[in-house]
Scaffold this active site. Structure first.
Site, PDB file in Angstrom:
ATOM      1  N   ASP A 311       0.871  -1.176   0.000  1.00 62.23           N
ATOM      2  CA  ASP A 311       0.000   0.000   0.000  1.00 62.23           C
ATOM      3  C   ASP A 311       0.910   1.229   0.000  1.00 62.23           C
ATOM      4  O   ASP A 311       1.323   1.709   1.039  1.00 62.23           O
ATOM      5  CB  ASP A 311      -0.902  -0.015   1.236  1.00 62.23           C
ATOM      6  CG  ASP A 311      -1.936   1.086   1.208  1.00 62.23           C
ATOM      7  OD1 ASP A 311      -2.594   1.255   0.172  1.00 62.23           O
ATOM      8  OD2 ASP A 311      -2.072   1.794   2.227  1.00 62.23           O
ATOM      9  N   CYS A 364      -4.373   5.037  -2.315  1.00 61.52           N
ATOM     10  CA  CYS A 364      -5.583   5.789  -1.969  1.00 61.52           C
ATOM     11  C   CYS A 364      -5.695   7.006  -2.888  1.00 61.52           C
ATOM     12  O   CYS A 364      -6.051   8.093  -2.458  1.00 61.52           O
ATOM     13  CB  CYS A 364      -5.596   6.189  -0.501  1.00 61.52           C
ATOM     14  SG  CYS A 364      -4.212   7.229   0.007  1.00 61.52           S
TER      15      CYS A 364
END
EC number: 2.1.1.176
Length: 427
Positions: A311, A364
């Protein structure tokens, strides 16, 4: 065009109670999101050069106008409050100016001018308070109607999600606690054991969070872990782990068995992973290591993961609703700089996937340079990996044509996020 948070905090929340402090934070966040629109309206109403006005006076006018346009504060109360604030913080004449400008706008609020610069991107950026370069990108990609919806979504008060932790509690016990404390909530339409809430104050004040029974986590992050699909007994490597939300969700899905290597170069943030693991009943399976993943993967015989989660750091352009000031700190150049780092981290993560194992790359952000294009570039460098479709792991409406997970604030009422399943060959 920055919001002076320290100045506002000092003026509005010093010696205040908890509720007043919360309201002040919400006011500052709202002004930060809407400041380009507020400045446009104020500039149209002020008979002078608004751009050259002293910063503190601009800030007071923004706060007052925000209350008039976006909150239910009665006109007289809002105007009187900021007139007095201007007098105390600056001088009596500043109070007279604040009174005149705010009352002028209020009297004619049904006819507030619409931006009309002749440039669609700039007009939308002014009206919905975003940088013009950002809006132009979305217009080129989504068109006018969908871009407008995305801008509106970024300006809404964010919805919060919490994940119920089965290692510590049950859904029934959490539901009973929320009912007892009158916390309004609804089930997530996309994920089991997830609830949507408008406010988190009751949870923060209570013991659900501290005891690890629930964890604040956006549904988009939960979908990334669902795409990863970790299994009990496996070895998982989380390459950019802090603050640990996805690792803790993975631990719950692994039923508390197996090993999770939580790697992050930020020692202070990594401490939050260890704290979360202790609270959420996963400390025995989590091994936290402070290291840059690139150096960690370059060690002799690093661990091999059945699944590796990466991530990566990104521009965060999928979380603009929750991070009010982020839109003003980003530039086109950030996309290129982030892409270079993301490629290096992907190359490092590839070394940690066992033959036949799975690498999940996630962000994100909503931007292709950080998402699809990074996967394409990775596959060009690593012919031993192939894309596996997200279909069957996440809702069909979130699966892109190329088989990636893609969420958007205006479509799914959650953060914008991206993730790709990349399977390594057995050989």
């Amino acid at each position: 065009m920055r919001t002076d948070d320290a100045f506002v905090d000092k003026l509005t929340i010093e010696d205040a109670d908890a509720r007043t402090r919360r309201q002040a934070r919400e006011l500052v966040a709202g002004v930060t999101r809407q400041r380009r629109w507020l400045d446009f309206v104020l500039g149209e109403a002020y008979h002078g050069d608004y751009d050259s006005m002293e910063h503190r006076l601009q800030e007071i006018l923004r706060l007052g106008l925000y209350e008039l346009l976006f909150q239910s504060t009665p006109t007289h109360a809002a105007v009187d409050e900021y007139v007095e604030l201007a007098k105390q913080a600056l001088r009596p004449g500043a109070g007279n100016l604040v009174n005149g400008v705010l009352r002028t706008i209020d009297r004619d609020r049904e006819h507030i001018p619409t931006p009309d610069t002749g440039d669609d991107a700039n007009d939308l950026a002014l009206r919905y308070s975003h940088p013009t370069w950002m809006v132009q990108r979305w217009l080129d990609r989504f068109g006018l109607d969908e871009t407008t919806e995305l801008l509106r979504a970024n300006n809404r008060r964010p919805m919060y999600s919490v994940r119920i932790n089965p290692l510590r509690t049950s859904e029934a016990d959490v539901a009973a606690w929320l009912d007892e404390h009158d916390v309004v909530n609804v089930d997530s339409p996309y994920l089991d054991r997830y609830l949507r809430l408008k406010r988190l104050q009751a949870l923060i004040a209570g013991d659900l969070l501290d005891d690890g029974h629930v964890a604040v986590q956006d549904e988009s992050a939960g979908l990334v872990v669902q795409l990863l699909d970790p299994q009990p007994g496996e070895t998982l490597i989380d390459g950019c782990a802090a603050p640990g939300g996805k690792a803790m969700h993975a631990a719950a899905r692994m039923e508390g068995t197996g090993t999770i290597y939580a790697v992050d170069r930020d020692e202070q943030r990594l401490e939050r992973v260890e704290t979360a693991a202790e609270a959420q009943g996963a400390s025995e399976m989590v091994e936290a290591e402070t290291a840059d993943l690139r150096a960690w993967a370059a060690r002799p015989e690093p661990p091999q993961g059945d699944r590796v989660l990466l991530d990566v750091p990104c521009t965060g352009m999928g979380v603009l609703a929750k991070r009010a000031g982020l839109r003003w700190r980003r530039s086109m150049e950030d996309l290129e700089e982030m892409a270079e780092l993301q490629d290096e981290l992907l190359d490092a993560a590839a070394q940690l996937v066992r033959p036949g194992g799975l690498l999940v790359y996630s962000t994100c952000t909503t931007e292709p340079e950080e998402n699809e294009r990074r996967v394409e570039a990775f596959l060009a460098r690593h012919d031993g990996f192939a894309v596996e479709s997200a279909e069957g792991h996440v809702p069909d409406e979130m699966v892109s044509d190329a088989g990636f997970l893609a969420t958007f604030p205006h479509r799914h009422r959650m953060d914008g996020a991206f993730a790709a399943r990349l399977r390594r060959d057995e050989a």
